[in-house]
Design a protein around this motif. Structure first.
Motif, mmCIF file in Angstrom:
data_model
loop_
_atom_site.group_PDB
_atom_site.id
_atom_site.type_symbol
_atom_site.label_atom_id
_atom_site.label_comp_id
_atom_site.label_asym_id
_atom_site.label_seq_id
_atom_site.Cartn_x
_atom_site.Cartn_y
_atom_site.Cartn_z
ATOM 1 N N THR A 260 -62.768 -54.937 -10.691
ATOM 2 C CA THR A 260 -64.148 -55.397 -10.868
ATOM 3 C C THR A 260 -64.219 -56.872 -10.467
ATOM 4 O OG1 THR A 260 -66.019 -55.421 -12.410
ATOM 5 C CG2 THR A 260 -63.850 -55.950 -13.327
ATOM 6 N N ALA A 261 -65.384 -57.473 -10.653
ATOM 7 C CA ALA A 261 -65.579 -58.876 -10.269
ATOM 8 C C ALA A 261 -66.728 -59.464 -11.081
ATOM 9 C CB ALA A 261 -65.915 -58.969 -8.776
ATOM 10 N N VAL A 262 -66.906 -60.772 -10.987
ATOM 11 C CA VAL A 262 -68.062 -61.430 -11.591
ATOM 12 C C VAL A 262 -69.302 -60.951 -10.840
ATOM 13 C CG1 VAL A 262 -69.242 -63.645 -11.878
ATOM 14 C CG2 VAL A 262 -66.805 -63.460 -12.416
ATOM 15 N N SER A 263 -70.297 -60.463 -11.575
ATOM 16 C CA SER A 263 -71.544 -59.998 -10.966
ATOM 17 C C SER A 263 -72.481 -61.161 -10.688
ATOM 18 C CB SER A 263 -72.241 -59.002 -11.894
ATOM 19 O OG SER A 263 -71.362 -57.969 -12.279
ATOM 20 N N ALA A 264 -72.544 -62.114 -11.633
ATOM 21 C CA ALA A 264 -73.440 -63.257 -11.492
ATOM 22 C C ALA A 264 -73.062 -64.363 -12.461
ATOM 23 C CB ALA A 264 -74.893 -62.846 -11.746
ATOM 24 N N MET A 265 -73.367 -65.587 -12.064
ATOM 25 C CA MET A 265 -73.351 -66.708 -12.993
ATOM 26 C C MET A 265 -74.811 -67.019 -13.264
ATOM 27 S SD MET A 265 -72.445 -70.701 -12.567
ATOM 28 C CE MET A 265 -70.843 -70.910 -13.302
ATOM 29 N N VAL A 266 -75.196 -66.957 -14.525
ATOM 30 C CA VAL A 266 -76.560 -67.259 -14.918
ATOM 31 C C VAL A 266 -76.514 -68.525 -15.771
ATOM 32 C CG1 VAL A 266 -78.653 -66.387 -15.998
ATOM 33 C CG2 VAL A 266 -77.054 -64.783 -14.945
ATOM 34 N N ALA A 267 -77.183 -69.562 -15.294
ATOM 35 C CA ALA A 267 -77.116 -70.871 -15.951
ATOM 36 C C ALA A 267 -78.409 -71.176 -16.692
ATOM 37 C CB ALA A 267 -76.843 -71.964 -14.922
ATOM 38 N N LEU A 268 -78.273 -71.538 -17.960
ATOM 39 C CA LEU A 268 -79.408 -72.017 -18.747
ATOM 40 C C LEU A 268 -79.560 -73.512 -18.460
ATOM 41 C CD1 LEU A 268 -78.672 -70.183 -22.097
ATOM 42 C CD2 LEU A 268 -80.593 -69.761 -20.567
ATOM 43 N N GLU A 269 -80.716 -73.893 -17.970
ATOM 44 C CA GLU A 269 -80.959 -75.287 -17.591
ATOM 45 C C GLU A 269 -81.855 -75.948 -18.638
ATOM 46 O OE1 GLU A 269 -82.543 -74.508 -13.689
ATOM 47 O OE2 GLU A 269 -80.527 -74.301 -12.824
ATOM 48 N N VAL A 270 -81.313 -77.042 -19.248
ATOM 49 C CA VAL A 270 -81.997 -77.743 -20.338
ATOM 50 C C VAL A 270 -81.753 -79.238 -20.171
ATOM 51 C CG1 VAL A 270 -82.213 -77.957 -22.858
ATOM 52 C CG2 VAL A 270 -81.524 -75.767 -21.860
ATOM 53 N N GLU A 271 -82.795 -80.056 -20.406
ATOM 54 C CA GLU A 271 -82.652 -81.507 -20.297
ATOM 55 C C GLU A 271 -81.730 -82.065 -21.380
ATOM 56 O OE1 GLU A 271 -86.391 -83.580 -20.149
ATOM 57 O OE2 GLU A 271 -87.193 -82.197 -18.661
ATOM 58 N N ASP A 272 -81.022 -83.159 -21.046
ATOM 59 C CA ASP A 272 -80.027 -83.760 -21.943
ATOM 60 C C ASP A 272 -80.563 -84.094 -23.333
ATOM 61 O OD1 ASP A 272 -78.392 -83.561 -19.767
ATOM 62 O OD2 ASP A 272 -78.065 -85.713 -19.522
ATOM 63 N N GLU A 273 -81.724 -84.712 -23.415
ATOM 64 C CA GLU A 273 -82.239 -85.129 -24.727
ATOM 65 C C GLU A 273 -82.559 -83.936 -25.618
ATOM 66 O OE1 GLU A 273 -81.876 -88.241 -25.850
ATOM 67 O OE2 GLU A 273 -80.972 -88.512 -23.889
ATOM 68 N N VAL A 274 -82.980 -82.840 -25.014
ATOM 69 C CA VAL A 274 -83.226 -81.608 -25.765
ATOM 70 C C VAL A 274 -81.888 -81.067 -26.293
ATOM 71 C CG1 VAL A 274 -84.050 -79.206 -25.606
ATOM 72 C CG2 VAL A 274 -85.305 -81.047 -24.445
ATOM 73 N N LEU A 275 -80.846 -81.150 -25.464
ATOM 74 C CA LEU A 275 -79.513 -80.698 -25.880
ATOM 75 C C LEU A 275 -79.000 -81.495 -27.074
ATOM 76 C CD1 LEU A 275 -77.866 -80.440 -22.351
ATOM 77 C CD2 LEU A 275 -78.634 -78.525 -23.765
ATOM 78 N N VAL A 276 -79.115 -82.831 -26.989
ATOM 79 C CA VAL A 276 -78.632 -83.698 -28.072
ATOM 80 C C VAL A 276 -79.349 -83.344 -29.375
ATOM 81 C CG1 VAL A 276 -78.506 -86.077 -28.920
ATOM 82 C CG2 VAL A 276 -77.910 -85.568 -26.544
ATOM 83 N N LYS A 277 -80.667 -83.198 -29.296
ATOM 84 C CA LYS A 277 -81.460 -82.867 -30.481
ATOM 85 C C LYS A 277 -81.031 -81.515 -31.069
ATOM 86 C CE LYS A 277 -86.246 -82.320 -32.002
ATOM 87 N NZ LYS A 277 -87.645 -82.232 -31.601
ATOM 88 N N ARG A 278 -80.862 -80.510 -30.201
ATOM 89 C CA ARG A 278 -80.452 -79.181 -30.658
ATOM 90 C C ARG A 278 -79.085 -79.234 -31.349
ATOM 91 N NH1 ARG A 278 -81.476 -74.944 -25.661
ATOM 92 N NH2 ARG A 278 -83.747 -74.953 -25.677
ATOM 93 N N LEU A 279 -78.144 -79.940 -30.734
ATOM 94 C CA LEU A 279 -76.787 -79.979 -31.276
ATOM 95 C C LEU A 279 -76.710 -80.740 -32.597
ATOM 96 C CD1 LEU A 279 -74.797 -80.397 -27.960
ATOM 97 C CD2 LEU A 279 -74.743 -78.427 -29.496
#
Length: 190
Positions: free
Chosen positions: A106-125
């Motif tokens: 088998t193989a990797v079918s797809a890379m699906v990337a969640l795109e989020v701005e840095d400041e939103v990431l910091v707040k979430r974490l």
């Protein structure tokens, strides 16, 4: 087999979405973070090695990561596919994953990337850090370093999978249901 690499910076929602998608598509979710935490909690040799890097907000070396992941894949025979969450993070890991899957025809079918701005990431974490008990979610400087490491060392995988026509970027901001719907649109086309 459907094998999805779920990608994105720390705090993008990979774990949340992987749990939903594994049920929807009957896939096995392999989270390197969960695998690391299990090994750290149980103080395995690999866990002790991984902890020294994680505590500094650094990536765990490829050899350690690949050994842990390979063991997880081997535990799951006869499945419909995998969602890899937090792996691969380097080109060497992507090559190792390709080889591991090739040995299973088998193989990797797809890379699906969640795109989020840095400041939103910091707040979430920081918010997650209040309840997760994870030290790496409670310190803003460690969080910012994790995001910086992601861009410096792992974002190169975007071009790796783009060259194979397997990269799909998805907006990772909004309600959980909205993000799941965007991810499902991509997966349903595979």
């Amino acid at each position: 087999m459907t094998n999805i690499v779920l990608f994105g910076p720390p705090g993008a929602g990979k774990g949340t979405q992987a749990e939903i998608l594994k049920e929807k598509y009957n896939l096995v979710h392999i989270s390197t973070g969960d695998v690391f935490r299990f090994n750290i909690k149980n103080e395995t040799d690999l866990g002790k090695k991984a902890k020294t890097f994680i505590d500094k907000g650094q990536l765990v070396p490829d050899a350690v990561t690949i050994d842990m992941l390979s063991a997880e894949v081997e535990k799951n025979t006869g499945v419909k596919g995998f969602i890899f969450d937090g792996f691969p993070r380097t080109e060497a890991q992507a090559d190792a994953l390709a080889e591991l899957l090739k040995n299973k025809n088998t193989a990797v079918s797809a890379m699906v990337a969640l795109e989020v701005e840095d400041e939103v990431l910091v707040k979430r974490l920081l918010e997650r850090g209040k309840t997760s008990g994870r030290a790496d979610d409670a310190d803003e400087s460690v969080i910012r370093n994790r995001i910086k490491v992601y861009y410096n060392e792992t974002a190169i995988l975007k071009s790796y999978y783009e060259k194979q026509d397997k990269y799909f970027g998805v907006d990772g901001v909004g309600s959980i249901d909205d993000i799941t719907a965007r991810l499902s649109e991509v997966i349903d086309q595979l």
